[in-house]
Design a protein around this motif. Structure first.
Motif, short mmCIF file in Angstrom:
data_model
loop_
_atom_site.label_atom_id
_atom_site.label_comp_id
_atom_site.label_asym_id
_atom_site.label_seq_id
_atom_site.Cartn_x
_atom_site.Cartn_y
_atom_site.Cartn_z
N THR A 11 0.83 -1.21 0.00
CA THR A 11 0.00 0.00 0.00
C THR A 11 0.86 1.26 0.00
O THR A 11 0.60 2.21 -0.76
CB THR A 11 -0.93 0.01 1.23
OG1 THR A 11 -1.71 -1.18 1.23
CG2 THR A 11 -1.84 1.22 1.20
N ILE A 12 1.88 1.29 0.85
CA ILE A 12 2.78 2.45 0.90
C ILE A 12 3.49 2.63 -0.43
O ILE A 12 3.63 3.76 -0.94
CB ILE A 12 3.78 2.30 2.06
CG1 ILE A 12 3.06 2.51 3.41
CG2 ILE A 12 4.94 3.28 1.92
CD1 ILE A 12 3.95 2.38 4.62
N LYS A 13 3.93 1.52 -1.02
CA LYS A 13 4.61 1.62 -2.31
C LYS A 13 3.67 2.18 -3.38
O LYS A 13 4.06 2.99 -4.24
CB LYS A 13 5.11 0.23 -2.73
CG LYS A 13 6.32 -0.25 -1.97
CD LYS A 13 7.59 0.46 -2.43
CE LYS A 13 8.83 -0.17 -1.82
NZ LYS A 13 10.07 0.47 -2.33
N GLU A 17 11.78 -0.02 7.91
CA GLU A 17 12.19 1.37 8.15
C GLU A 17 12.77 2.02 6.89
O GLU A 17 12.64 3.23 6.70
CB GLU A 17 13.21 1.42 9.28
CG GLU A 17 14.47 0.61 9.01
CD GLU A 17 15.46 0.69 10.16
OE1 GLU A 17 15.53 1.76 10.80
OE2 GLU A 17 16.15 -0.30 10.42
N PHE A 18 13.38 1.22 6.02
CA PHE A 18 13.96 1.79 4.80
C PHE A 18 12.86 2.27 3.85
O PHE A 18 13.02 3.26 3.15
CB PHE A 18 14.84 0.75 4.11
CG PHE A 18 16.06 0.38 4.90
CD1 PHE A 18 17.17 1.22 4.91
CD2 PHE A 18 16.09 -0.78 5.65
CE1 PHE A 18 18.30 0.88 5.64
CE2 PHE A 18 17.22 -1.12 6.39
CZ PHE A 18 18.32 -0.30 6.39
N VAL A 19 11.73 1.55 3.85
CA VAL A 19 10.60 1.99 3.03
C VAL A 19 10.05 3.30 3.56
O VAL A 19 9.72 4.22 2.78
CB VAL A 19 9.49 0.91 3.03
CG1 VAL A 19 8.26 1.38 2.26
CG2 VAL A 19 10.01 -0.39 2.42
N LEU A 20 9.97 3.42 4.88
CA LEU A 20 9.46 4.65 5.48
C LEU A 20 10.43 5.81 5.28
O LEU A 20 10.01 6.95 5.09
CB LEU A 20 9.21 4.43 6.98
CG LEU A 20 8.10 3.42 7.32
CD1 LEU A 20 7.99 3.24 8.83
CD2 LEU A 20 6.77 3.86 6.74
N GLU A 21 11.73 5.51 5.31
CA GLU A 21 12.72 6.56 5.07
C GLU A 21 12.56 7.12 3.66
O GLU A 21 12.61 8.34 3.45
CB GLU A 21 14.14 6.01 5.25
CG GLU A 21 14.55 5.85 6.70
CD GLU A 21 15.98 5.35 6.84
OE1 GLU A 21 16.70 5.32 5.80
OE2 GLU A 21 16.38 4.98 7.95
N ASP A 22 12.39 6.24 2.69
CA ASP A 22 12.18 6.70 1.31
C ASP A 22 10.94 7.58 1.22
O ASP A 22 10.93 8.62 0.55
CB ASP A 22 12.03 5.51 0.37
CG ASP A 22 13.32 4.75 0.19
OD1 ASP A 22 14.38 5.30 0.53
OD2 ASP A 22 13.28 3.59 -0.28
N LEU A 23 9.87 7.14 1.88
CA LEU A 23 8.61 7.89 1.84
C LEU A 23 8.77 9.25 2.51
O LEU A 23 8.30 10.28 1.98
CB LEU A 23 7.51 7.09 2.53
CG LEU A 23 6.13 7.75 2.55
CD1 LEU A 23 5.57 7.90 1.14
CD2 LEU A 23 5.16 6.94 3.41
N MET A 24 9.43 9.28 3.66
CA MET A 24 9.59 10.54 4.37
C MET A 24 10.50 11.49 3.60
O MET A 24 10.30 12.72 3.62
CB MET A 24 10.17 10.29 5.77
CG MET A 24 9.24 9.50 6.68
SD MET A 24 7.57 10.20 6.78
CE MET A 24 7.91 11.83 7.46
N GLY A 25 11.49 10.95 2.90
CA GLY A 25 12.34 11.80 2.07
C GLY A 25 11.53 12.49 0.98
O GLY A 25 11.69 13.70 0.74
N LEU A 26 10.66 11.72 0.33
CA LEU A 26 9.80 12.31 -0.70
C LEU A 26 8.82 13.28 -0.07
O LEU A 26 8.51 14.34 -0.64
CB LEU A 26 9.05 11.20 -1.44
CG LEU A 26 8.05 11.66 -2.51
CD1 LEU A 26 8.76 12.43 -3.62
CD2 LEU A 26 7.30 10.46 -3.08
N SER A 27 8.34 12.94 1.12
CA SER A 27 7.37 13.79 1.80
C SER A 27 7.95 15.18 2.08
O SER A 27 7.27 16.20 1.85
CB SER A 27 6.93 13.13 3.11
OG SER A 27 6.05 13.96 3.84
#
Length: 788
Positions: free
Chosen positions: A244-246, A294-304
């Motif tokens: 879902t996050i992806k 956590e790496f998936v969330l880091e990618d998302l937060m970077g884009l955020s």
């Protein structure tokens, strides 16, 4: 090694002595010594157990896949040489939180499916082992993900074929069913597409429009995977959250890149719109961060952070400087996805099977199978051509004698006080068969089955009535113009016709049951006499006065007794004959002859495509069946003898009747009537038992076939409900579109003025077309059941 992508966990299985299992099959079904194949059997055990040693932590090279491909090739050979259900394999389902199983199924095809799954799993792990910092690593990773998707695509194709085959009885576990496997296919394609996207953003020369199109397609793959995951019982929550996050991440990334395109084209309102969509997608993604890497969330937060910063600046500039109208999402030009990946089926799966590798001297199972088919033909030939005609002759002579009141008429005359042996034998046979109780129990079973059949037909009809009710309700709601699909009577014409035939069959069966009950009631009293044994028979059969017979009638009676004795001899000979033919049939197996023919003319038994030609064995069968010519001759001879005896009995019985009427008295007549009634009741009793057993078979067959019709009716109802839902959605969309068009026709275009300074030029690779949609081929079963 990457940490923000998923790999498919390997399935688990326990070591088995596959060679020993195959050995048992060879000894029991191939009639060959298993010791001839000792090397092959040891090789199988070693190879299969080496597959079980592959674990989620041991995979680092391609050698594991090579071992799996070797075993896959061996399984393909086993499937051609052995019965498909000859060996049981057990595997654990490992997609869920903890292993489920083992799921044990007696099927070589099941083992093949699991090995293909293992190969797909290993490819997904190899893909994650590649470096994502180098183009070469990204290229290999993409290739491995596509090969993994290809493996799961093969599984999907095989399972679809199995499920669509009405003759298949293989129960496919849930982790191989469509929703689960489709989720894995789309997930592998999404991750393969993501590596292409990664390669694109690593390059300074890749246009934002290209990255946007790659991103939206990646998002679409993740979206498809998520839809299937929601329909599966085997995809765990952390995976669903990850997917879902992806999905939202790449949706946001696509709109972020589109915002850059809009900025470069001086389309400041579109820039803000794209950034708002991206920000909204990120907000939705963050709702699913639980259990996600956590790496998936880091990618998302970077884009955020980037999107938030860009959005604040864009909104401020537009509000203070450009003053452009921010369009709604539906009014933006669609981002056209571009797919750079597809499922790749490895050439290893399509390689021709190597010849003479293992079990090269094993008799092909097709020969065994065909021998079994010929054996069944032999059994059927003996049954229809010899055994049943013999039994029919016995029934004919019983009916013949009963119609002439034999032997009761001469028993009453010769034995005015004693009970005839035939009556005593009938009594013992009836009691051994169960007497009245067996008939009452069978009638009760038939009544229960009849009720079950009626309920089954009603359930079929309920499905049709339900569709008719729902269709009529929606037709009244939407109107006949918009609700333009066939009504229930037309759409369900085939199942409706089957239900009608089912009702007709049940009515015929009910009439037959009533006739049987009537006949049973007619003979109930004599049956109770039989069940009472000697005491009851003595009470039922009246004694008569002894009559001294003159010489003429005495000779006639003696002659009749002689012919009746000949009939008894015929019956005895036939009993012995049927026993002997059973032994002869069992001892004369056609398989050895087929084996000899196979060894002599092996090459001539296959066509140019390597397909076995069973017609070559027809001449052998025709010659083999001549073994029973003597039995055919016996049938004709015993039939001729019976007809001759019947003719003689008929002639002498007429003389007996003429003499008998002059000597009979009232007591003798009553005794004869009682004996005749008992004889007739015994015959009717046997007929009723036969009819009841046939009735049980009818109702059981009815239920078996009726369940197929019920399944067809349920599938029809489900399909119509899906049609209804889709048609309702289409109608609503059309109405909404018409309303929007009507509003636009009366609302002035406020963007048509004051924007002359705006550059309307589009980026060269952004096209104004509808978004690409992928359509999946959904199997639509078309049952052609012919009931009865």
């Amino acid at each position: 090694m990457t940490n923000n992508l998923l790999n498919v966990p390997l399935k688990q299985t326990e070591p088995i002595n596959l060679g020993e299992k195959i050995s048992e099959v060879i000894k029991s079904q191939f009639f060959q010594p298993a010791s001839n194949f000792e090397n092959d059997l040891n090789y199988l055990t070693s190879l299969r157990n080496s597959i079980t040693e592959i674990s989620n932590t041991s995979i680092s090279t391609i050698s594991s896949i090579d071992k799996c491909y070797e075993y896959y090739s061996v399984l393909q050979i086993l499937e051609t040489k052995f019965p498909k259900d000859s060996i049981e394999f057990g595997w654990f389902i490992t997609l869920y939180l903890k292993p489920i199983g083992p799921i044990s199924i007696r099927s070589i095809k099941y083992e093949i499916l699991n090995i293909i799954f293992q190969i797909g799993s290993i490819y997904s792990k190899l893909a994650l082992n590649e470096s994502r910092h180098l183009d070469e690593g990204l290229k290999k990773s993409c290739q491995f993900f596509q090969l993994s998707a290809g493996c799961f695509q093969i599984i999907k194709t095989i399972v679809t074929s199995i499920n669509s085959n009405p003759n298949s009885n293989l129960e496919i576990p849930g982790d191989f069913q469509n929703s689960t496997i489709s989720c894995l296919i789309e997930l592998m394609l999404a991750q393969a597409q993501e590596t292409i996207w990664q390669k694109a953003i690593n390059s300074d020369t890749t246009k934002d429009s290209v990255i946007a199109r790659l991103s939206i397609q990646t998002s679409e793959y993740y979206s498809n995977s998520l839809k299937n995951a929601k329909n599966s019982d085997y995809i765990k929550l952390d995976w669903m959250n990850h997917i879902t996050i992806k999905y939202y991440h790449f949706l946001a990334a696509a709109h972020y890149r589109s915002s850059i395109i809009a900025l470069n084209s001086f389309q400041y309102g579109e820039q803000v719109a794209h950034l708002r969509i991206a920000s909204d997608a990120i907000t939705k993604a963050l709702k699913f961060k639980k259990y996600v890497n956590e790496f998936v969330l880091e990618d998302l937060m970077g884009l955020s952070e980037i999107v938030k910063t860009k959005l604040r600046t864009a909104e401020k500039d537009n509000d203070l400087i450009y003053l452009k109208l921010v369009p709604k999402e539906n009014d933006l030009k669609p981002i056209i996805g571009v797919s750079m990946v597809k499922p790749i089926e490895s050439e290893e799966f399509t390689k021709p099977l190597p010849k003479d590798t293992i079990f090269k001297d094993l008799l092909p199972y097709v020969i065994i199978h065909y021998a079994q088919a010929l054996r069944e033909r032999q059994d059927e030939y003996l049954k229809t051509s010899i055994i049943e005609p013999i039994q029919a002759l016995d029934q004919i002579i019983i009916k013949f004698l009963n119609e002439r009141n034999l032997p009761s008429s001469i028993d009453a005359l010769q034995q005015p006080e004693n009970i005839p042996d035939a009556i005593l034998n009938h009594s013992r046979e009836i009691m051994n068969l169960g007497g009245i109780n067996i008939i009452e129990n069978l009638l009760k079973d038939i009544s229960n089955l009849s009720y079950e059949c009626k309920h089954l037909v009603q359930e079929c009809q309920n499905r049709i009535d339900k569709d008719k009710q729902e269709d009529q309700m929606l037709r009244e709601k939407e109107g006949t113009t918009r609700w333009n699909r066939p009504d229930t009577e037309k759409a369900a014409s085939i199942p409706i016709a089957k239900i009608q035939r089912m009702n007709e069959y049940l009515q015929q069966a009910k009439n037959g049951d009533e006739v049987i009950i009537q006949r049973f009631n007619e003979i109930r009293e004599p049956l109770e006499v039989y069940m009472g044994g000697l005491t009851s028979l003595n009470k039922y059969i009246p004694n008569s006065n002894y009559i001294k017979l003159d010489k003429n009638i005495s000779n006639i009676v003696i002659e009749l007794r002689d012919y009746l004795s000949q009939i008894d001899s015929l019956k005895t000979d036939r009993i012995n004959f049927l026993h002997n033919i059973e032994i002869k049939n069992r001892n004369n197996n056609i398989l050895p002859k087929l084996i000899d023919e196979y060894k002599r003319n092996k090459n001539q038994l296959y066509d140019n495509h390597g397909e076995f030609k069973p017609t070559k064995f027809e001449l052998i069968y025709e010659d083999h069946i001549k073994l029973f010519n003597s039995e055919i001759s016996f049938l004709y001879q015993t039939k001729t003898n019976q007809q001759e005896i019947e003719n003689k009995i008929d002639i002498i019985n007429k003389k007996f009747i003429q003499e008998y009427t002059t000597n009979v008295n009232s007591t003798l007549k009553k005794r004869q009537t009682a004996l005749q009634n008992l004889d007739t009741s015994f015959i009717k009793y046997k007929e009723i038992l036969t009819n009841l057993n046939e009735g049980l078979k009818f109702y059981n067959d009815f239920i078996s076939k009726g369940n197929n019709v019920l399944k067809e009716c349920q599938e029809f109802l489900n399909k119509r409900r899906v049609e209804s839902r889709d048609l309702e959605i289409e109608i609503q969309r059309n109405l909404q579109y018409q309303n929007e068009q009507n509003q636009r026709s009366i609302t002035p275009d406020i963007t048509a003025t004051g924007n002359n300074h705006r550059d309307e030029a589009l980026a060269p690779d952004v096209q104004l077309v509808s978004p690409r949609t992928q359509k999946s081929n959904v199997w639509d079963p078309n049952s052609n059941i012919k009931f009865g």
